[in-house]
Design a protein around this motif. Structure first.
Motif, PDB file in Angstrom:
ATOM      1  N   LYS A  42      25.561  61.942  51.246  1.00  0.00           N
ATOM      2  CA  LYS A  42      24.387  61.282  51.828  1.00  0.00           C
ATOM      3  C   LYS A  42      24.090  61.920  53.181  1.00  0.00           C
ATOM      4  CE  LYS A  42      22.555  56.781  53.251  1.00  0.00           C
ATOM      5  NZ  LYS A  42      22.806  55.338  53.351  1.00  0.00           N
ATOM      6  N   PRO A  43      22.838  62.351  53.433  1.00  0.00           N
ATOM      7  CA  PRO A  43      22.500  62.970  54.724  1.00  0.00           C
ATOM      8  C   PRO A  43      22.731  62.004  55.890  1.00  0.00           C
ATOM      9  CG  PRO A  43      20.772  63.369  53.099  1.00  0.00           C
ATOM     10  CD  PRO A  43      21.702  62.368  52.498  1.00  0.00           C
ATOM     11  N   LEU A  44      23.147  62.562  57.020  1.00  0.00           N
ATOM     12  CA  LEU A  44      23.425  61.731  58.194  1.00  0.00           C
ATOM     13  C   LEU A  44      22.159  61.086  58.750  1.00  0.00           C
ATOM     14  CD1 LEU A  44      25.975  64.000  60.106  1.00  0.00           C
ATOM     15  CD2 LEU A  44      26.460  62.043  58.643  1.00  0.00           C
ATOM     16  N   SER A  45      20.991  61.666  58.448  1.00  0.00           N
ATOM     17  CA  SER A  45      19.739  61.113  58.975  1.00  0.00           C
ATOM     18  C   SER A  45      19.451  59.712  58.455  1.00  0.00           C
ATOM     19  CB  SER A  45      18.570  62.036  58.622  1.00  0.00           C
ATOM     20  OG  SER A  45      18.479  62.200  57.217  1.00  0.00           O
ATOM     21  N   TYR A  46      20.081  59.321  57.359  1.00  0.00           N
ATOM     22  CA  TYR A  46      19.877  57.978  56.795  1.00  0.00           C
ATOM     23  C   TYR A  46      20.907  56.969  57.296  1.00  0.00           C
ATOM     24  CZ  TYR A  46      16.683  60.202  53.517  1.00  0.00           C
ATOM     25  OH  TYR A  46      15.639  60.905  52.958  1.00  0.00           O
TER      26      TYR A  46
ATOM     27  N   THR B 162      17.665  55.920  46.199  1.00  0.00           N
ATOM     28  CA  THR B 162      19.069  55.614  46.477  1.00  0.00           C
ATOM     29  C   THR B 162      19.937  56.806  46.072  1.00  0.00           C
ATOM     30  OG1 THR B 162      19.350  54.585  44.304  1.00  0.00           O
ATOM     31  CG2 THR B 162      18.764  53.140  46.141  1.00  0.00           C
ATOM     32  N   VAL B 163      21.156  56.821  46.550  1.00  0.00           N
ATOM     33  CA  VAL B 163      22.112  57.857  46.179  1.00  0.00           C
ATOM     34  C   VAL B 163      22.639  57.558  44.777  1.00  0.00           C
ATOM     35  CG1 VAL B 163      24.275  58.999  46.796  1.00  0.00           C
ATOM     36  CG2 VAL B 163      22.753  58.163  48.592  1.00  0.00           C
TER      37      VAL B 163
ATOM     38  N   VAL C 252      49.251  53.519  47.676  1.00  0.00           N
ATOM     39  CA  VAL C 252      48.370  52.963  48.704  1.00  0.00           C
ATOM     40  C   VAL C 252      46.932  53.266  48.283  1.00  0.00           C
ATOM     41  CG1 VAL C 252      47.697  52.997  51.130  1.00  0.00           C
ATOM     42  CG2 VAL C 252      50.098  53.291  50.489  1.00  0.00           C
ATOM     43  N   TYR C 253      46.087  52.255  48.328  1.00  0.00           N
ATOM     44  CA  TYR C 253      44.707  52.378  47.873  1.00  0.00           C
ATOM     45  C   TYR C 253      43.750  52.208  49.055  1.00  0.00           C
ATOM     46  CZ  TYR C 253      46.552  51.755  43.143  1.00  0.00           C
ATOM     47  OH  TYR C 253      47.254  51.898  41.976  1.00  0.00           O
ATOM     48  N   ALA C 254      42.632  52.918  48.956  1.00  0.00           N
ATOM     49  CA  ALA C 254      41.528  52.758  49.903  1.00  0.00           C
ATOM     50  C   ALA C 254      40.311  52.256  49.135  1.00  0.00           C
ATOM     51  CB  ALA C 254      41.210  54.075  50.601  1.00  0.00           C
ATOM     52  N   ASN C 255      39.838  51.062  49.484  1.00  0.00           N
ATOM     53  CA  ASN C 255      38.625  50.489  48.893  1.00  0.00           C
ATOM     54  C   ASN C 255      37.477  50.673  49.878  1.00  0.00           C
ATOM     55  OD1 ASN C 255      40.425  49.746  46.947  1.00  0.00           O
ATOM     56  ND2 ASN C 255      40.269  47.554  47.305  1.00  0.00           N
ATOM     57  N   ILE C 256      36.538  51.528  49.519  1.00  0.00           N
ATOM     58  CA  ILE C 256      35.442  51.903  50.408  1.00  0.00           C
ATOM     59  C   ILE C 256      34.143  51.348  49.841  1.00  0.00           C
ATOM     60  CG2 ILE C 256      34.241  53.823  51.520  1.00  0.00           C
ATOM     61  CD1 ILE C 256      36.742  55.520  51.009  1.00  0.00           C
ATOM     62  N   THR C 257      33.376  50.655  50.679  1.00  0.00           N
ATOM     63  CA  THR C 257      32.053  50.165  50.304  1.00  0.00           C
ATOM     64  C   THR C 257      31.004  51.067  50.943  1.00  0.00           C
ATOM     65  OG1 THR C 257      32.907  47.907  50.245  1.00  0.00           O
ATOM     66  CG2 THR C 257      30.524  48.166  50.251  1.00  0.00           C
ATOM     67  N   LEU C 258      30.001  51.461  50.146  1.00  0.00           N
ATOM     68  CA  LEU C 258      29.003  52.444  50.576  1.00  0.00           C
ATOM     69  C   LEU C 258      27.622  51.810  50.671  1.00  0.00           C
ATOM     70  CD1 LEU C 258      30.087  55.350  48.201  1.00  0.00           C
ATOM     71  CD2 LEU C 258      30.847  54.953  50.542  1.00  0.00           C
ATOM     72  N   ASP C 259      26.801  52.397  51.536  1.00  0.00           N
ATOM     73  CA  ASP C 259      25.385  52.047  51.629  1.00  0.00           C
ATOM     74  C   ASP C 259      24.613  53.119  50.872  1.00  0.00           C
ATOM     75  OD1 ASP C 259      22.864  51.208  52.243  1.00  0.00           O
ATOM     76  OD2 ASP C 259      22.950  51.733  54.362  1.00  0.00           O
ATOM     77  N   MET C 260      24.214  52.811  49.629  1.00  0.00           N
ATOM     78  CA  MET C 260      23.581  53.798  48.762  1.00  0.00           C
ATOM     79  C   MET C 260      22.093  53.972  49.031  1.00  0.00           C
ATOM     80  SD  MET C 260      26.222  54.636  46.892  1.00  0.00           S
ATOM     81  CE  MET C 260      25.733  55.362  45.327  1.00  0.00           C
ATOM     82  N   ALA C 261      21.514  53.168  49.906  1.00  0.00           N
ATOM     83  CA  ALA C 261      20.067  53.239  50.156  1.00  0.00           C
ATOM     84  C   ALA C 261      19.731  54.444  51.019  1.00  0.00           C
ATOM     85  CB  ALA C 261      19.593  51.958  50.831  1.00  0.00           C
ATOM     86  N   MET C 262      18.620  55.113  50.676  1.00  0.00           N
ATOM     87  CA  MET C 262      18.114  56.233  51.472  1.00  0.00           C
ATOM     88  C   MET C 262      16.713  55.895  51.989  1.00  0.00           C
ATOM     89  SD  MET C 262      19.521  59.424  49.169  1.00  0.00           S
ATOM     90  CE  MET C 262      18.935  60.678  50.310  1.00  0.00           C
ATOM     91  N   ASP C 263      15.745  55.882  51.087  1.00  0.00           N
ATOM     92  CA  ASP C 263      14.400  55.416  51.428  1.00  0.00           C
ATOM     93  C   ASP C 263      14.213  54.023  50.840  1.00  0.00           C
ATOM     94  OD1 ASP C 263      13.799  57.747  52.766  1.00  0.00           O
ATOM     95  OD2 ASP C 263      13.098  58.760  50.952  1.00  0.00           O
ATOM     96  N   LYS C 264      12.959  53.541  50.900  1.00  0.00           N
ATOM     97  CA  LYS C 264      12.684  52.205  50.375  1.00  0.00           C
ATOM     98  C   LYS C 264      12.939  52.132  48.873  1.00  0.00           C
ATOM     99  CE  LYS C 264       9.305  50.922  53.900  1.00  0.00           C
ATOM    100  NZ  LYS C 264       7.914  50.526  54.175  1.00  0.00           N
ATOM    101  N   LYS C 265      12.630  53.227  48.145  1.00  0.00           N
ATOM    102  CA  LYS C 265      12.797  53.218  46.697  1.00  0.00           C
ATOM    103  C   LYS C 265      13.862  54.203  46.215  1.00  0.00           C
ATOM    104  CE  LYS C 265       8.008  51.846  45.781  1.00  0.00           C
ATOM    105  NZ  LYS C 265       6.757  52.202  45.060  1.00  0.00           N
TER     106      LYS C 265
END
Length: 340
Positions: free
Chosen positions: A279-283, A135-136, A120-133
């Protein structure tokens, strides 16, 4: 007598040719410009350039701005189909609870007569953005799943030059133990391992392996650099490894299909919570979508909000409120500009 006759002939020829001659001149005079009536400037100074007005700059900005597409008010798609056979693009995308999705995957396996113990596989899509410039960075994570789905163990290599530490490592199941003498065989590809761990005094002596081991190079951040040899070996021998691929996605095995649903869900919960540590929760929330599938089935979208760490949903609400305030302020500024 001959002279008058010759003059008469010349007069007749010239009179006949004059018609063609003057007709050609009249024909070409309409095309060739006359240089007699052209005015030639007698100025001996440069012409002063005209200053750009505000209207010109506004016109250029309006021309440079892309034209906004007209929004078409389309009716929303129906949420659920009324028949067993339907076109998927005619309805909203179905998002299931994790337990419901697992029941469907097990039903697909029975209908397809495939292996019941497939992965069984889990395909997870992430939001790598933190600030304007900012990224994680792409990362490789390791964790202990609550329920193991394989009996195999990883091959772990320990770097140490202490005889007592080497003996302790062999007692706790290290596949290879050694010091700087292992550097050349590793660079030549003669020795390979799943994980590389070391004691802190060895870090400065292993700098030649940084470019070869890359993210597997021993470091304190992931627990592969420590004095606690038994703890390192017990963790990395049975840990689960996952990595970010294609910039923002994780595709990881989490269980086998014949395991109980509660165990599979527990492994999924552990994987998502471990991923959110990077990734910090603040983002805002790190996970944006979740798909579950088996080795032979299609992917099913799963609701993932319940697996996020505490505070991630609240931070998401705050971010959405801030975006709404910013959009409202932008609309007010545009109204003021139009009024002016």
């Amino acid at each position: 007598m001959a002279a008058p006759m010759g003059r008469g002939l010349l007069w007749a020829v010239s009179a006949h040719c004059a018609r063609h001659l003057f007709s050609r001149i009249a024909h070409h005079s309409a095309v060739v410009p006359s240089l007699v009536n052209m005015r030639i400037s007698n100025r001996h100074y440069a012409v002063k350039t005209r200053k750009k007005s505000k209207n010109d700059t506004q016109k250029k900005t309006l021309e440079s701005e892309p034209k906004q597409k007209k929004k078409h008010n389309r009716p929303p798609l129906p949420s659920e189909p009324t028949d067993d056979v339907y076109l998927t693009w005619c309805y909203q995308r179905q998002v299931y609870e994790a337990e419901v999705a697992l029941d469907m995957l097990k039903k697909f396996q029975q209908l397809d007569f495939t292996s019941p113990n497939q992965h069984v596989y889990a395909n997870i899509t992430l939001d790598m953005a933190m600030d304007k410039k900012k990224t994680v960075e792409q990362f490789v994570g390791t964790l202990l799943l609550p329920y193991r789905y394989t009996d195999g163990t990883h091959k772990v290599l320990l770097f140490t030059e202490n005889a007592e530490e080497a003996a302790l490592a062999k007692e706790h199941g290290a596949a290879l133990v050694g010091g700087t003498e292992l550097i050349k065989p590793i660079l030549d590809g003669e020795i390979q391992a799943d994980f590389y761990v070391a004691v802190p005094p060895m870090v400065s002596k292993l700098s030649a392996l940084r470019s070869t081991l890359k993210k597997k190079f021993p470091k304190t951040k992931d627990g592969s650099l420590s004095y606690d040899i038994p703890q390192m070996l017990s963790f990395f021998k049975v840990c689960h490894e996952y990595a970010v691929e294609d910039e923002n996605s994780i595709q990881s095995q989490i269980a086998t299909l014949d395991m109980p649903n509660d165990q599979i869900v527990a492994n999924l919960d552990a994987l998502i919570k471990d991923t959110c540590k990077y990734k910090p929760l603040s983002y805002g929330p790190f996970v944006t979508s979740l798909i579950m599938r088996s080795s032979t089935s299609e992917g099913l979208y799963v609701q993932f909000e319940r697996f996020l760490p505490e505070g991630a949903v609240k931070e998401k609400v705050k971010v959405e409120e801030m975006e709404e305030k910013d959009s409202d302020s932008d609309d007010e500024e545009e109204k003021i500009r139009e009024a002016k």
